[in-house]
Design an enzyme around this catalytic site. Structure first.
Site, PDB file in Angstrom:
ATOM      1  N   ASP A 101       0.831  -1.210   0.000  1.00  0.00           N
ATOM      2  CA  ASP A 101       0.000   0.000   0.000  1.00  0.00           C
ATOM      3  C   ASP A 101       0.861   1.253   0.000  1.00  0.00           C
ATOM      4  O   ASP A 101       1.975   1.245   0.514  1.00  0.00           O
ATOM      5  CB  ASP A 101      -0.909  -0.045   1.249  1.00  0.00           C
ATOM      6  CG  ASP A 101      -2.089   0.901   1.126  1.00  0.00           C
ATOM      7  OD1 ASP A 101      -2.357   1.397   0.011  1.00  0.00           O
ATOM      8  OD2 ASP A 101      -2.753   1.147   2.153  1.00  0.00           O
ATOM      9  N   ASN A 134       1.211   3.450  -2.921  1.00  0.00           N
ATOM     10  CA  ASN A 134       1.693   3.912  -4.236  1.00  0.00           C
ATOM     11  C   ASN A 134       1.179   5.317  -4.561  1.00  0.00           C
ATOM     12  O   ASN A 134       1.904   6.153  -5.093  1.00  0.00           O
ATOM     13  CB  ASN A 134       1.213   2.970  -5.351  1.00  0.00           C
ATOM     14  CG  ASN A 134       1.813   1.588  -5.252  1.00  0.00           C
ATOM     15  OD1 ASN A 134       2.722   1.362  -4.448  1.00  0.00           O
ATOM     16  ND2 ASN A 134       1.326   0.659  -6.060  1.00  0.00           N
ATOM     17  N   ASN A 165     -10.997  -2.597  -5.558  1.00  0.00           N
ATOM     18  CA  ASN A 165     -10.229  -1.602  -6.306  1.00  0.00           C
ATOM     19  C   ASN A 165     -10.885  -1.197  -7.632  1.00  0.00           C
ATOM     20  O   ASN A 165     -10.492  -0.199  -8.238  1.00  0.00           O
ATOM     21  CB  ASN A 165      -8.784  -2.086  -6.553  1.00  0.00           C
ATOM     22  CG  ASN A 165      -7.907  -2.049  -5.305  1.00  0.00           C
ATOM     23  OD1 ASN A 165      -7.007  -2.859  -5.122  1.00  0.00           O
ATOM     24  ND2 ASN A 165      -8.147  -1.085  -4.415  1.00  0.00           N
TER      25      ASN A 165
HETATM   26  C1  IPE Z   1      -5.422  -2.816  -0.295  1.00  0.00           C
HETATM   27  O1  IPE Z   1      -5.090  -1.484  -0.440  1.00  0.00           O
HETATM   28  C2  IPE Z   1      -5.444  -3.497  -1.631  1.00  0.00           C
HETATM   29  C3  IPE Z   1      -4.148  -3.637  -2.297  1.00  0.00           C
HETATM   30  C4  IPE Z   1      -2.982  -3.314  -1.788  1.00  0.00           C
HETATM   31  C5  IPE Z   1      -4.225  -4.212  -3.615  1.00  0.00           C
HETATM   32  P1  IPE Z   1      -6.190  -0.354  -0.588  1.00  0.00           P
HETATM   33  O2  IPE Z   1      -5.481   0.943  -0.656  1.00  0.00           O
HETATM   34  O3  IPE Z   1      -7.109  -0.680  -1.713  1.00  0.00           O
HETATM   35  O4  IPE Z   1      -7.005  -0.514   0.773  1.00  0.00           O
HETATM   36  P2  IPE Z   1      -7.867   0.543   1.582  1.00  0.00           P
HETATM   37  O5  IPE Z   1      -8.857   1.115   0.614  1.00  0.00           O
HETATM   38  O6  IPE Z   1      -6.928   1.573   2.091  1.00  0.00           O
HETATM   39  O7  IPE Z   1      -8.489  -0.245   2.680  1.00  0.00           O
HETATM   40  C1  IPE Z   2      -1.603   0.282  -3.435  1.00  0.00           C
HETATM   41  O1  IPE Z   2      -1.379   1.656  -3.435  1.00  0.00           O
HETATM   42  C2  IPE Z   2      -1.844  -0.255  -4.829  1.00  0.00           C
HETATM   43  C3  IPE Z   2      -3.218  -0.726  -5.084  1.00  0.00           C
HETATM   44  C4  IPE Z   2      -4.187  -0.735  -4.205  1.00  0.00           C
HETATM   45  C5  IPE Z   2      -3.498  -1.206  -6.431  1.00  0.00           C
HETATM   46  P1  IPE Z   2      -2.580   2.677  -3.387  1.00  0.00           P
HETATM   47  O2  IPE Z   2      -2.954   3.058  -4.776  1.00  0.00           O
HETATM   48  O3  IPE Z   2      -3.691   2.165  -2.558  1.00  0.00           O
HETATM   49  O4  IPE Z   2      -1.875   3.913  -2.673  1.00  0.00           O
HETATM   50  P2  IPE Z   2      -2.529   4.937  -1.643  1.00  0.00           P
HETATM   51  O5  IPE Z   2      -3.146   4.146  -0.545  1.00  0.00           O
HETATM   52  O6  IPE Z   2      -3.551   5.722  -2.412  1.00  0.00           O
HETATM   53  O7  IPE Z   2      -1.375   5.772  -1.195  1.00  0.00           O
HETATM   54 MG    MG Z   3      -4.139   2.332  -0.567  1.00  0.00          MG
END
Ligand code: IPE
Ligand code: IPE
Ligand code: MG
Length: 246
Positions: free
Chosen positions: A26, A28, A74
């Site tokens: 998490d 990115n 997602n």
């Molecule tokens: C969890 O991260 C899913 C992945 C890393 C693929 P999210 O960013 O989607 O989770 P929430 O929304 O913060 O719970």
């Molecule tokens: C994790 O990073 C990747 C996926 C869930 C695909 P995020 O895209 O959730 O990054 P944040 O949480 O918005 O920083």
């Molecule tokens: Mg995230």
């Protein structure tokens, strides 16, 4: 939370490694925001971090790594972001995984792949097939994965067996359930890592983490590297695991 004292060396015991590490990659988006670049660039950097971490985990001798790449939730993100993630996935399957194959790494996917584009489904099938004899380590990629969705699909499979009189309700044990999950045959994760400071499970491996140790770090996923993986394993090795006993 885990604090490393300044100058303290992290000694990892090679004989007590977790067999299976699961990672919620998490942060990115936040990594990209910090640099004022598009979220897509954050996902790209995240894919590079994954390649690094797989290489390090293999060097250390970890047998299974499961990574949460795309959850059933997602899809709620913008069409543009979902498309960018899917394109990165295509590239990953085409490039990184071909390299891993040469390195004796096996790849398996968990999750409901039927909702992914046909070309991605084909790529997955090809790599799973090509890599099935590799025994260096196994990387499990969670794609369109949700713990609740997995449990629903598992219950449906079991119900079908019961309806066909191949199984009676009393025969349904924890082992039966485990054998109908996407992770059938894979030992439960002993260590779960979540990056970026969030402390939640977000529908990841709900059944399988029953007795896992959890390591949370503020490091954003694209910045995660060898040292961070070592810290997580060190943390794991310094837990007293009780499994309900005393
Ligand atoms: C969890 O991260 C899913 C992945 C890393 C693929 P999210 O960013 O989607 O989770 P929430 O929304 O913060 O719970
Ligand atoms: C994790 O990073 C990747 C996926 C869930 C695909 P995020 O895209 O959730 O990054 P944040 O949480 O918005 O920083
Ligand atoms: Mg995230």
């Amino acid at each position: 939370m885990f604090f490393q004292k300044k100058g303290e060396a992290l000694t990892i015991d090679p004989l007590r490694l977790p067999k299976h590490i699961a990672i919620i990659m998490d942060g990115n988006g936040r990594w990209a925001a910090k640099r004022a670049v598009p979220r897509k660039a954050g996902h790209k950097a995240g894919a590079e971090a994954l390649e690094r971490v797989i290489t390090e985990a293999k060097k250390l001798g970890i047998e299974h790594v499961t990574v949460y790449a795309f959850s059933t939730e997602n899809w709620k993100r913008s069409d543009e972001e979902v498309a960018a993630i899917m394109d990165l996935l295509r590239q990953y399957l085409k490039n990184s995984f071909q390299r891993f194959l040469k390195d004796n790494v096996r790849m398996q996917v968990i999750g409901d792949t039927t909702r992914l584009d046909k070309d991605i489904q084909d790529q997955i099938q090809e790599i799973e097939e090509k890599s099935k004899t590799k025994n260096g380590m196994t990387v499990h990629i969670a794609l369109n994965y949700g713990g609740r969705d997995e449990l629903c699909r598992c219950v449906q499979k079991i119900a079908r067996k019961v309806a066909n009189e191949q199984l009676t309700p009393n025969e349904i044990t924890e082992e039966t359930i485990g054998s109908f999950l996407d992770t059938a045959g894979v030992p439960d994760p002993e260590l779960v890592i979540r990056t970026s400071g969030e402390k939640r499970i977000s529908n990841f491996l709900l059944w399988q983490v029953a007795y896992a140790e959890f390591y949370f770090t503020d490091v954003l996923w694209p910045d995660f590297g060898k040292k961070d993986l070592e810290k997580a394993i060190y943390y794991f090795q310094n837990r007293e695991r009780r499994f309900g006993g005393r």
